[in-house]
Design a protein around this motif. Structure first.
Motif, PDB file in Angstrom:
ATOM      1  N   SER A  32     -43.336  -5.794 -69.086  1.00 43.44           N
ATOM      2  CA  SER A  32     -43.833  -5.202 -70.332  1.00 43.44           C
ATOM      3  C   SER A  32     -45.319  -5.507 -70.471  1.00 43.44           C
ATOM      4  O   SER A  32     -45.843  -6.430 -69.840  1.00 43.44           O
ATOM      5  CB  SER A  32     -43.079  -5.775 -71.533  1.00 43.44           C
ATOM      6  OG  SER A  32     -43.409  -7.146 -71.698  1.00 43.44           O
ATOM      7  N   GLN A  33     -45.993  -4.745 -71.306  1.00 48.39           N
ATOM      8  CA  GLN A  33     -47.397  -5.015 -71.565  1.00 48.39           C
ATOM      9  C   GLN A  33     -47.579  -6.409 -72.155  1.00 48.39           C
ATOM     10  O   GLN A  33     -48.549  -7.092 -71.841  1.00 48.39           O
ATOM     11  CB  GLN A  33     -47.987  -3.961 -72.501  1.00 48.39           C
ATOM     12  CG  GLN A  33     -48.157  -2.617 -71.846  1.00 48.39           C
ATOM     13  CD  GLN A  33     -48.827  -1.600 -72.749  1.00 48.39           C
ATOM     14  OE1 GLN A  33     -49.475  -1.948 -73.725  1.00 48.39           O
ATOM     15  NE2 GLN A  33     -48.668  -0.334 -72.413  1.00 48.39           N
ATOM     16  N   SER A  34     -46.632  -6.836 -72.977  1.00 51.04           N
ATOM     17  CA  SER A  34     -46.703  -8.179 -73.569  1.00 51.04           C
ATOM     18  C   SER A  34     -46.606  -9.252 -72.491  1.00 51.04           C
ATOM     19  O   SER A  34     -47.325 -10.258 -72.541  1.00 51.04           O
ATOM     20  CB  SER A  34     -45.597  -8.375 -74.597  1.00 51.04           C
ATOM     21  OG  SER A  34     -45.787  -7.523 -75.693  1.00 51.04           O
ATOM     22  N   GLU A  35     -45.732  -9.052 -71.519  1.00 54.20           N
ATOM     23  CA  GLU A  35     -45.576 -10.030 -70.442  1.00 54.20           C
ATOM     24  C   GLU A  35     -46.813 -10.045 -69.557  1.00 54.20           C
ATOM     25  O   GLU A  35     -47.274 -11.106 -69.123  1.00 54.20           O
ATOM     26  CB  GLU A  35     -44.328  -9.726 -69.610  1.00 54.20           C
ATOM     27  CG  GLU A  35     -44.105 -10.663 -68.452  1.00 54.20           C
ATOM     28  CD  GLU A  35     -43.918 -12.125 -68.834  1.00 54.20           C
ATOM     29  OE1 GLU A  35     -44.085 -12.997 -67.947  1.00 54.20           O
ATOM     30  OE2 GLU A  35     -43.610 -12.432 -69.997  1.00 54.20           O
ATOM     31  N   ILE A  36     -47.356  -8.893 -69.277  1.00 51.69           N
ATOM     32  CA  ILE A  36     -48.593  -8.819 -68.480  1.00 51.69           C
ATOM     33  C   ILE A  36     -49.706  -9.552 -69.214  1.00 51.69           C
ATOM     34  O   ILE A  36     -50.439 -10.348 -68.616  1.00 51.69           O
ATOM     35  CB  ILE A  36     -48.974  -7.353 -68.194  1.00 51.69           C
ATOM     36  CG1 ILE A  36     -47.944  -6.708 -67.256  1.00 51.69           C
ATOM     37  CG2 ILE A  36     -50.370  -7.269 -67.597  1.00 51.69           C
ATOM     38  CD1 ILE A  36     -48.068  -5.200 -67.128  1.00 51.69           C
ATOM     39  N   ALA A  37     -49.829  -9.304 -70.512  1.00 49.47           N
ATOM     40  CA  ALA A  37     -50.856  -9.970 -71.319  1.00 49.47           C
ATOM     41  C   ALA A  37     -50.668 -11.484 -71.291  1.00 49.47           C
ATOM     42  O   ALA A  37     -51.648 -12.233 -71.147  1.00 49.47           O
ATOM     43  CB  ALA A  37     -50.808  -9.450 -72.753  1.00 49.47           C
ATOM     44  N   ARG A  38     -49.438 -11.925 -71.432  1.00 51.96           N
ATOM     45  CA  ARG A  38     -49.163 -13.370 -71.415  1.00 51.96           C
ATOM     46  C   ARG A  38     -49.592 -13.981 -70.092  1.00 51.96           C
ATOM     47  O   ARG A  38     -50.267 -15.011 -70.064  1.00 51.96           O
ATOM     48  CB  ARG A  38     -47.669 -13.636 -71.651  1.00 51.96           C
ATOM     49  CG  ARG A  38     -47.336 -15.121 -71.811  1.00 51.96           C
ATOM     50  CD  ARG A  38     -45.838 -15.368 -71.837  1.00 51.96           C
ATOM     51  NE  ARG A  38     -45.196 -15.121 -70.546  1.00 51.96           N
ATOM     52  CZ  ARG A  38     -45.291 -15.907 -69.477  1.00 51.96           C
ATOM     53  NH1 ARG A  38     -46.032 -16.984 -69.501  1.00 51.96           N
ATOM     54  NH2 ARG A  38     -44.650 -15.606 -68.358  1.00 51.96           N
ATOM     55  N   ARG A  39     -49.253 -13.322 -69.000  1.00 53.75           N
ATOM     56  CA  ARG A  39     -49.614 -13.841 -67.677  1.00 53.75           C
ATOM     57  C   ARG A  39     -51.125 -13.824 -67.437  1.00 53.75           C
ATOM     58  O   ARG A  39     -51.647 -14.672 -66.721  1.00 53.75           O
ATOM     59  CB  ARG A  39     -48.902 -13.058 -66.580  1.00 53.75           C
ATOM     60  CG  ARG A  39     -47.407 -13.287 -66.573  1.00 53.75           C
ATOM     61  CD  ARG A  39     -46.762 -12.591 -65.410  1.00 53.75           C
ATOM     62  NE  ARG A  39     -45.318 -12.688 -65.456  1.00 53.75           N
ATOM     63  CZ  ARG A  39     -44.525 -12.352 -64.449  1.00 53.75           C
ATOM     64  NH1 ARG A  39     -45.040 -11.893 -63.317  1.00 53.75           N
ATOM     65  NH2 ARG A  39     -43.226 -12.465 -64.561  1.00 53.75           N
ATOM     66  N   LEU A  40     -51.802 -12.841 -68.029  1.00 54.30           N
ATOM     67  CA  LEU A  40     -53.257 -12.763 -67.892  1.00 54.30           C
ATOM     68  C   LEU A  40     -53.987 -13.715 -68.833  1.00 54.30           C
ATOM     69  O   LEU A  40     -55.162 -14.011 -68.636  1.00 54.30           O
ATOM     70  CB  LEU A  40     -53.742 -11.341 -68.177  1.00 54.30           C
ATOM     71  CG  LEU A  40     -53.513 -10.288 -67.121  1.00 54.30           C
ATOM     72  CD1 LEU A  40     -53.902  -8.912 -67.652  1.00 54.30           C
ATOM     73  CD2 LEU A  40     -54.289 -10.604 -65.853  1.00 54.30           C
TER      74      LEU A  40
END
Length: 69
Positions: A21-29
């Motif tokens: 998800s975009q939220s997961e990508i954001a968290r990882r970044l």
């Protein structure tokens, strides 16, 4: 010729086709969810280091995103 439009399109396509998800990508970044949303909408390009990390997270070839091949 490579254009910013080509790059933003490839980047959005890669993010949208990801299993994350975009939220997961954001968290990882380590960025806000809204930041990833801006990448997808083409309103903003990630910084070079963020693009490199995004390629690692999504298992992408940076050359593909940058329309080099």
């Amino acid at each position: 010729m490579i254009t910013l439009s080509n790059i933003t399109e490839k980047l959005a396509e890669a993010i949208n086709s990801s299993e994350l998800s975009q939220s997961e990508i954001a968290r990882r970044l380590g960025v806000a969810h809204q930041q990833v949303s801006r990448y997808v909408s083409g309103k903003q390009l990630p910084a070079l280091d963020t693009l490199a990390n995004l390629c690692v997270i999504l298992d992408l070839d940076a050359n593909e995103i940058l329309c080099v091949r």
